[in-house]
Write an enzyme that holds these catalytic residues in place. Structure first.
Site, mmCIF file in Angstrom:
data_model
loop_
_atom_site.group_PDB
_atom_site.id
_atom_site.type_symbol
_atom_site.label_atom_id
_atom_site.label_comp_id
_atom_site.label_asym_id
_atom_site.label_seq_id
_atom_site.Cartn_x
_atom_site.Cartn_y
_atom_site.Cartn_z
ATOM 1 N N ASP A 1 -7.150 -1.024 4.697
ATOM 2 C CA ASP A 1 -6.332 -2.198 4.176
ATOM 3 C C ASP A 1 -6.550 -3.665 4.845
ATOM 4 O O ASP A 1 -6.413 -4.552 4.337
ATOM 5 C CB ASP A 1 -5.066 -1.980 4.548
ATOM 6 N N ASP B 1 0.844 -1.113 -0.063
ATOM 7 C CA ASP B 1 0.140 0.038 -0.058
ATOM 8 C C ASP B 1 1.093 1.374 -0.083
ATOM 9 O O ASP B 1 1.913 1.185 0.562
ATOM 10 C CB ASP B 1 -0.861 0.000 1.175
ATOM 11 N N ASP C 1 -1.238 -0.373 6.338
ATOM 12 C CA ASP C 1 -1.424 -0.041 7.793
ATOM 13 C C ASP C 1 -2.685 0.783 8.010
ATOM 14 O O ASP C 1 -2.888 1.107 9.411
ATOM 15 C CB ASP C 1 -0.319 1.013 7.797
#
Length: 433
Positions: free
Chosen positions: A321, A79, A317
């Site tokens: 996600d 990400d 994080d």
């Protein structure tokens, strides 16, 4: 099988020697030396030491299955916000359609308003959002002298992957120190988000702020500089854009290179515009990028990669996600992120340092080299020990294995497996792969 071998041993010795006592001793020796203690210890001892060593290196491994899968990874998905970047976005640019407030101007509509008025409206709405970009806008507003005592917006709505909207009462006395007759009275619908969302709402984004420059032109320039662009509309009309930058973590580029050297495909996942995503990906050396991804689409992208036959890890994080972390074969959470992401993951990098990904892969590989060595010792011990206990060497050398010696050898095999597993305590991650 072992019992069958023991019974055959008893029968052969009894028939060849006629001595049931000797036959019984050899049978017992076979049963004792075939005890699978070493086999039972081969895997759990190595995994136990490996997970402990992971904790020493700032990696919390929740289960043995995760430790096993790490060394089998083929693709790792990163990400962007908070993983590749610091996760502390900062407003770097702010342009409004109306320009700076001029007390002599006739402010009959919001189009002629000043930057502070627009920033106040944005701050009121964004203060109720948990998104990092929203926090950046609020911090910027505070730096411009806008306090926290702003009115509570009505009908606040967050549209995942798109933006936020709410109704703001501009008559509130704490709203602005500007003249109260500036035409900015009443309740205003404020919408803040991506250009794509504005267009989906039917808001015209083709807005010119200078004779030869439109807001879209500024957006293109900012996105080429790795900035995320947020659009602000009031009452269905675009009034300004904000450029927000999030610095890359110092180790991001090196970690991506190291992952590639380990033979992994590295993929970046982000909700940013394609141009911004490509600029960031090029800087860190990632060639496969999924941009403009909504939070509810992340898990499906992981699933698509898995359908390609790949073992996939996801590193993230944020709250959005979590579904992707759960979907991945191995979910890796940044320890400085949200509790939801940590709970959904299989591994947690306590410090948030991406180098922990490399360490986890190295540790997994070292652990399973140890497991394979342990299994070899355990199997070779039985392969050699059982025939000797059965007396195959007696016709040649006259050797028979006493059950007491067989018991000691069995214990020694367990000690050797545990000792080999403890060698993992000397594991040190190799930097600069």
């Amino acid at each position: 099988v072992t019992i069958a071998i023991a019974m055959v041993t008893f029968g052969v010795w009894w028939m060849t020697t006629g001595n049931p006592t000797l036959a019984m001793i050899n049978m017992v020796a076979v049963l004792v030396i075939a005890c699978p203690c070493a086999l039972g210890l081969a895997t759990p001892t190595a995994v136990m030491v490996g997970t402990g060593k992971g904790a020493e290196n700032g990696i919390l491994i929740k289960n043995a299955e995760s430790l096993e899968l790490i060394h089998q990874l083929q693709t790792i998905v990163l990400d962007k916000t908070g993983t590749l970047t610091e996760g502390k976005p900062t407003v770097t640019d702010f342009i409004t359609v109306g320009g700076i407030y001029d007390s002599s101007s006739e402010l009959g509509s919001f189009t002629g308003s000043n930057e502070i008025n627009l920033l106040q409206l944005a701050a009121v709405v964004e203060s109720h959002s948990e998104h990092p970009l929203a926090e950046a806008v609020v911090r910027y507003a505070q730096s411009q002298g806008i306090g926290l005592q702003l009115p509570t917006p009505e009908n606040f709505t967050a549209v995942a992957g798109s933006g936020v909207q709410a109704i703001v009462d501009h008559d509130h006395p704490l709203f602005s120190s500007e003249p109260t007759d500036d035409g900015l009275k009443g309740k205003r619908l404020v919408q803040i988000g991506t250009k794509r969302w504005m267009e989906e709402l039917g808001i015209d984004t083709d807005v010119t702020v200078q004779p030869d420059r439109s807001l879209a032109d500024y957006q293109g320039d900012w996105e080429a500089s790795r900035k995320t662009v947020v659009w602000i509309a009031v009452d269905g009309k675009v009034e300004g854009i904000v450029g927000i930058a999030d610095a890359l973590k110092p180790a991001s580029a090196e970690v991506v290179k190291a992952l590639k050297r380990l033979g992994l495909e590295v993929v970046m996942l982000t909700g940013d515009n394609q141009q911004t995503a490509d600029a960031i990906a090029n800087e860190v050396g990632i060639h496969r990028v999924f941009a403009q991804v909504r939070p509810d689409q992340k898990a499906s992208i992981i699933s698509t990669l898995q359908k390609e036959g790949k073992t996939v890890a996801m590193v993230g994080d944020g709250i959005n996600d979590a579904p992707a972390l759960a979907q991945a074969d191995v979910g890796i959470a940044i320890g400085t992120g949200t509790d939801v992401a940590i709970a959904a993951s299989d591994l947690t990098l306590i410090s948030g340092d991406l180098q922990g990904i490399i360490t986890a892969i190295q540790l997994s590989r070292a652990t399973f080299r140890t497991i394979r060595t342990n299994l070899f010792f355990a199997f070779i011990y039985n392969v050699l020990g059982i025939p000797i206990a059965a007396g195959v060497l007696f016709p040649i050398f006259g050797w028979l294995l006493n059950p007491i010696i067989a018991g000691a050898a069995m214990a020694f095999s367990s000690v050797s497996v545990v000792t080999n597993a403890l060698r993992l305590r000397n594991f040190q991650p190799i930097s600069g792969l």
